[in-house]
Design an enzyme around this catalytic site. Structure first.
Site, PDB file in Angstrom:
ATOM      1  N   LYS A   1      -2.186  -1.526  -3.820  1.00  0.00           N
ATOM      2  CA  LYS A   1      -3.078  -0.368  -3.747  1.00  0.00           C
ATOM      3  C   LYS A   1      -2.261   0.918  -3.814  1.00  0.00           C
ATOM      4  CE  LYS A   1      -6.078   1.945  -0.498  1.00  0.00           C
ATOM      5  NZ  LYS A   1      -6.499   2.056   0.881  1.00  0.00           N
TER       6      LYS A   1
ATOM      7  N   LYS B   1       0.863  -1.183   0.000  1.00  0.00           N
ATOM      8  CA  LYS B   1       0.000   0.000   0.000  1.00  0.00           C
ATOM      9  C   LYS B   1       0.895   1.227   0.000  1.00  0.00           C
ATOM     10  CE  LYS B   1      -3.569   2.445   2.547  1.00  0.00           C
ATOM     11  NZ  LYS B   1      -4.580   2.388   3.601  1.00  0.00           N
TER      12      LYS B   1
HETATM   13  C1  PBG Z   1      -7.004   3.800   5.555  1.00  0.00           C
HETATM   14  C2  PBG Z   1      -7.522   3.516   4.208  1.00  0.00           C
HETATM   15  C3  PBG Z   1      -7.426   4.398   3.148  1.00  0.00           C
HETATM   16  C4  PBG Z   1      -8.064   3.796   2.071  1.00  0.00           C
HETATM   17  C5  PBG Z   1      -8.507   2.540   2.480  1.00  0.00           C
HETATM   18  N1  PBG Z   1      -8.157   2.379   3.811  1.00  0.00           N
HETATM   19  C6  PBG Z   1      -6.880   5.765   3.102  1.00  0.00           C
HETATM   20  C7  PBG Z   1      -5.569   6.019   3.674  1.00  0.00           C
HETATM   21  O1  PBG Z   1      -4.716   5.135   3.769  1.00  0.00           O
HETATM   22  O2  PBG Z   1      -5.363   7.167   4.075  1.00  0.00           O
HETATM   23  C8  PBG Z   1      -8.197   4.450   0.741  1.00  0.00           C
HETATM   24  C9  PBG Z   1      -9.275   3.949  -0.153  1.00  0.00           C
HETATM   25  C10 PBG Z   1      -9.593   4.848  -1.285  1.00  0.00           C
HETATM   26  O3  PBG Z   1      -8.989   5.917  -1.487  1.00  0.00           O
HETATM   27  O4  PBG Z   1     -10.515   4.482  -2.021  1.00  0.00           O
HETATM   28  N2  PBG Z   1      -6.733   2.759   6.381  1.00  0.00           N
END
Ligand code: PBG
Length: 329
Positions: A252, A194
């Site tokens: 992601k 991520k």
């Molecule tokens: C946070 C989380 C995020 C997303 C999913 N879980 C945002 C972040 O890491 O700040 C993003 C999902 C999206 O943008 O569609 N745990």
């Protein structure tokens, strides 16, 4: 011209193109990320994500009945909480919003694969995925909280927990905690690679979960989410999560990281998920509103590209709509 090879022969008609098509998008590949909120009869439109809503539990169940009837087999739940504190107390509440949502969904739709986000950011005042100790996002303390959160979801009956926090060792710790409490069948969809991406902006708007500024703590998530420049590090993160017991690994965002998806697909024999995130959703909506791209074609082209790169399953906010299209084909 005397040409032996004329690749255009295989593009002459749609039936011929269908015969040689290498990648198919199936409704069974889709996971629908959904937002839940307190209340009853609530379908609150999300400003930063037009077409998406925060659903109260009763409305969530209704929406999921429709979505399931269209063939979508999995949803991934995020809780919207106004009760935030430094310890993310509400994240682990056995009677919290996500926990109640999971119970209601499993009762109404037993075969729906209910997945829940495991990370503290929707529940913390500072907006970080973990706990702050001495001005830093503390790894091991955070992992303990994440284990409690995952257990509360397992008790509510979820099929998979989806840790999205990027703390070190959390997959193994969660696996251990689940097994120790008898939840051997609860799966782990690990957000393994991520990235610290700008494409999460609309999502943070939806949950009011952006990291706070000016309080002497990190103002972004770069100490735990990955540097967009790195791919070797992604391979390491994936390998660690598999070793620690992840059932499915995730890359992601998706679109800017197709090379990562492809490398992971080649190197590991486990199911790979890709999350087409809120900013990807927003880019398609914004460009199509201006008439710069055809909305529906942009949706299908990007999803097919993510599959072609190697994703087995895709989290997409277009899941319901695409399921409707696939159902009427
Ligand atoms: C946070 C989380 C995020 C997303 C999913 N879980 C945002 C972040 O890491 O700040 C993003 C999902 C999206 O943008 O569609 N745990």
């Amino acid at each position: 011209m005397d040409l032996i090879h004329r690749p255009r022969r295989l593009r002459r008609t749609e039936p011929v193109r269908a015969l040689v098509r290498e990648t198919a998008l199936n409704v069974g590949d889709l996971i629908y990320p959904m937002f839940v909120a307190e209340g009853e009869g609530v379908r609150d439109p999300i400003d930063s994500m037009p077409g998406q809503f925060r659903f109260s539990v009763d409305e969530l169940v209704k929406e999921c009945r429709e979505v399931r009837a269209l063939g979508v087999g999995a949803v991934n739940l995020f809780g919207y909480s106004e009760e935030k504190d430094a310890q993310a107390t509400r994240a682990c509440d056995p009677d919290g919003l996500v926990q109640r949502s999971a119970r209601a969904l499993k009762a109404a739709l037993p075969d729906l694969c209910v997945q829940t986000d495991v990370a503290l950011d929707p529940y913390t005042t500072h907006g970080h995925d973990g706990l702050i100790v001495n001005g830093e996002v503390a790894n091991d303390e955070s992992v303990e909280a994440l284990c409690r959160m995952a257990l509360s979801h397992a008790e509510a009956g979820v099929d998979w927990v989806a840790p999205s926090d990027m703390m070190d060792g959390r997959v193994g710790a969660i696996r251990h905690a689940l097994d120790a409490s008898g939840f051997k069948d609860v799966g782990i969809l690990a957000y393994s690679a991520k990235y610290a991406s700008c494409f999460y902006g609309p999502f943070r708007g939806a949950l009011k979960s952006a990291p706070v500024k000016g309080q002497g703590i990190p103002e972004d998530k770069k100490t735990y989410q990955m540097d967009p420049a790195n791919i070797r590090e992604a391979m390491k993160e994936i390998a660690l999560d598999i070793e620690e017991g992840a059932d499915v690994v995730m890359v992601k965002p998706a679109l800017a990281y197709l090379d990562v998806i492809a490398r992971v697909r080649e190197a590991f024999d486990v199911p790979v998920a890709a999350y087409s995130v809120s900013g990807e959703y927003g880019m398609i909506l914004a460009a199509s509103e201006r008439g710069w791209v055809d909305r529906d074609r942009a949706i299908l082209e990007t999803l097919v590209a993510i599959k072609r790169a190697g994703a087995d399953m895709i989290l997409t906010y277009f899941a319901k709509e695409v399921a409707q299209w696939l159902a009427s084909d």
